[in-house]
Design an enzyme around this catalytic site. Structure first.
Site, PDB file in Angstrom:
ATOM      1  N   SER A   1       0.836  -1.191   0.000  1.00 52.88           N
ATOM      2  CA  SER A   1       0.000   0.000   0.000  1.00 52.88           C
ATOM      3  C   SER A   1       0.874   1.245   0.000  1.00 52.88           C
ATOM      4  O   SER A   1       2.026   1.207   0.445  1.00 52.88           O
ATOM      5  CB  SER A   1      -0.904  -0.002   1.244  1.00 52.88           C
ATOM      6  N   ASP A   2       0.316   2.341  -0.497  1.00 53.12           N
ATOM      7  CA  ASP A   2       1.020   3.613  -0.458  1.00 53.12           C
ATOM      8  C   ASP A   2       0.006   4.726  -0.230  1.00 53.12           C
ATOM      9  O   ASP A   2      -1.107   4.677  -0.758  1.00 53.12           O
ATOM     10  CB  ASP A   2       1.791   3.872  -1.757  1.00 53.12           C
ATOM     11  N   THR A   3       0.393   5.706   0.563  1.00 49.80           N
ATOM     12  CA  THR A   3      -0.482   6.830   0.890  1.00 49.80           C
ATOM     13  C   THR A   3       0.226   8.134   0.576  1.00 49.80           C
ATOM     14  O   THR A   3       1.406   8.293   0.888  1.00 49.80           O
ATOM     15  CB  THR A   3      -0.855   6.800   2.390  1.00 49.80           C
TER      16      THR A   3
END
Length: 197
Positions: free
Chosen positions: A71-73
């Site tokens: 995941s990446d934010t």
């Protein structure tokens, strides 16, 4: 059991919240945005690259083959990506930009089993209250902004900066649970039963 290609304690806690058993993998990728790259394209690319790097590590290390989640934010204000601040001056600049305004938090999730590769994108609007200079200084002094995209963490002291959100709270923290549960279900992976319904 899955692999989580993230060192984030926040993502780990969110996965535990929905009953997922996992093993964390540590890896690094270049997180520099491409020239003119749109924020949504950037965050999806980062999630895919983290997943691909994690999968390569599984294969190269001879680890048991299991699905892997990455995941990446990123925080986005007026189509500008606000990453982790370089220093206190940079954190001050970001918080002043966000003060009294609405920004977006984009979190992409990627899952692969070596054959299939699926991604989802969560976009949440976050509204900041007007921040006084003193509040900005006090928040920076807490040390919390140092390793957070956009120089704040909604799950910590930064919650007092937020006037409202429209979208996924867990996505702002770092892992949108509705989208994650659906991706896991699509791969036939165990998750809390209600989340899979």
């Amino acid at each position: 059991m899955i692999y989580l290609a993230s060192q984030s304690p926040r993502r780990a806690e969110l996965l535990r919240q929905i009953g997922v058993t996992f093993e964390q993998l540590i890896g690094e990728i270049d997180e520099t945005p491409g020239p003119g790259e749109l924020p949504a394209d950037y965050v999806l690319r980062m999630a895919r690259e983290k997943a691909a790097a994690g999968w390569q590590k599984i294969v190269a290390s001879g680890l048991t083959i299991r699905p892997l989640l990455a995941s990446d934010t990123t925080v986005v204000y007026q189509d500008r990506i606000l990453g982790k601040p370089e220093n206190e001056h940079d954190a001050r600049r970001m918080l002043a930009l966000l003060s009294g305004n609405t920004h977006q938090v984009m979190t992409a999730v990627a899952i692969t089993d070596g054959q299939q590769f699926r991604t989802e994108l969560s976009v949440t609007d976050v509204v900041f209250k007007e921040l006084s200079d003193q509040l900005i200084e006090d928040y920076i002094a807490s040390g919390e902004p140092a390793d957070k995209a956009g120089a704040y963490g909604i799950q910590g002291y930064g919650a007092v900066l937020v006037a409202g959100i429209s979208g996924s709270y867990s996505g702002v923290v770092g892992l949108p649970l509705m989208e994650t549960a659906q991706l896991l279900a699509d791969f036939g992976l165990p998750c809390w039963q209600v989340a899979r319904a």
